[in-house]
Design a protein around this motif. Structure first.
Motif, PDB file in Angstrom:
ATOM      1  N   LYS A 167       6.922  -1.334   1.134  1.00 20.75           N
ATOM      2  CA  LYS A 167       5.975  -0.479   1.310  1.00 20.75           C
ATOM      3  C   LYS A 167       4.540  -0.707   2.171  1.00 20.75           C
ATOM      4  O   LYS A 167       4.202   0.006   2.695  1.00 20.75           O
ATOM      5  N   ALA A 206      -3.610   4.950   1.614  1.00 23.94           N
ATOM      6  CA  ALA A 206      -2.189   4.914   1.505  1.00 23.94           C
ATOM      7  C   ALA A 206      -1.785   3.816   0.569  1.00 23.94           C
ATOM      8  O   ALA A 206      -1.026   3.725  -0.242  1.00 23.94           O
ATOM      9  N   TYR A 207      -2.444   2.741   0.915  1.00 26.41           N
ATOM     10  CA  TYR A 207      -2.276   1.413   0.016  1.00 26.41           C
ATOM     11  C   TYR A 207      -2.784   1.809  -1.635  1.00 26.41           C
ATOM     12  O   TYR A 207      -1.905   1.379  -2.414  1.00 26.41           O
ATOM     13  N   LEU A 224       2.864  -0.380  -6.737  1.00 26.36           N
ATOM     14  CA  LEU A 224       3.968  -1.126  -6.855  1.00 26.36           C
ATOM     15  C   LEU A 224       3.888  -2.713  -6.938  1.00 26.36           C
ATOM     16  O   LEU A 224       4.421  -3.465  -7.582  1.00 26.36           O
ATOM     17  N   ALA A 253      -2.612   4.799  -3.024  1.00 21.81           N
ATOM     18  CA  ALA A 253      -1.791   5.656  -3.761  1.00 21.81           C
ATOM     19  C   ALA A 253      -0.157   5.097  -3.758  1.00 21.81           C
ATOM     20  O   ALA A 253       0.533   5.429  -4.697  1.00 21.81           O
ATOM     21  N   GLU A 254       0.213   4.319  -2.793  1.00 18.49           N
ATOM     22  CA  GLU A 254       1.454   3.826  -2.724  1.00 18.49           C
ATOM     23  C   GLU A 254       1.884   2.707  -2.860  1.00 18.49           C
ATOM     24  O   GLU A 254       2.996   2.278  -3.663  1.00 18.49           O
ATOM     25  N   ALA A 255       1.107   1.585  -2.417  1.00 16.15           N
ATOM     26  CA  ALA A 255       1.473   0.302  -2.564  1.00 16.15           C
ATOM     27  C   ALA A 255       0.923  -0.396  -3.831  1.00 16.15           C
ATOM     28  O   ALA A 255       1.446  -1.235  -4.305  1.00 16.15           O
ATOM     29  N   TRP A 304       7.520  -4.139  -2.825  1.00 14.05           N
ATOM     30  CA  TRP A 304       5.992  -3.914  -2.595  1.00 14.05           C
ATOM     31  C   TRP A 304       5.538  -4.384  -0.975  1.00 14.05           C
ATOM     32  O   TRP A 304       4.969  -3.449  -0.449  1.00 14.05           O
ATOM     33  N   GLU A 324       5.553  -0.392   5.625  1.00 16.38           N
ATOM     34  CA  GLU A 324       5.942   1.115   6.143  1.00 16.38           C
ATOM     35  C   GLU A 324       4.491   1.756   6.309  1.00 16.38           C
ATOM     36  O   GLU A 324       4.511   2.216   7.248  1.00 16.38           O
ATOM     37  N   ILE A 325       3.524   1.454   5.444  1.00 16.33           N
ATOM     38  CA  ILE A 325       2.196   2.004   5.673  1.00 16.33           C
ATOM     39  C   ILE A 325       1.553   1.539   6.816  1.00 16.33           C
ATOM     40  O   ILE A 325       1.031   2.310   7.723  1.00 16.33           O
TER      41      ILE A 325
END
Length: 84
Positions: free
Chosen positions: A72, A47-48, A55, A50-52, A69, A75-76
């Motif tokens: 996010k 998740a980090y 950012l 792909a998502e964080a 960032w 949130e993860i």
């Protein structure tokens, strides 16, 4: 019987041997604490990435804020809690 065993395996059962050595379907063993921890850590890392991480790099280039960032990341962490 072969098709039944393969169908059961695809549904999450394990193929093991009974007392006579014949193949039977059983419930798979429960995951160990180490497996649960490793799975959670792998899910967080994915998740980090792909998502964080995107950012973070955008924040370094001034394309978004550091706060976005950090939000996010939090949130993860909330979505995939650390079982330890």
């Amino acid at each position: 019987q072969h098709a039944d065993l393969l169908f059961g395996q695809s549904a999450g059962k394990a193929i093991t041997a009974d007392a006579d050595g014949n193949p039977v379907l059983t419930d798979p063993p429960a995951p160990t604490r180490e497996q649960i921890l490793a799975d959670a850590q792998a899910a967080r890392a994915a998740a980090y990435r792909a998502e964080a991480d995107p950012l973070f790099f955008k924040s370094q280039r001034g394309e978004c804020t550091v706060e976005k960032w950090k939000a996010k990341v939090e949130e993860i962490k909330a979505r995939i809690p650390d079982p330890a």
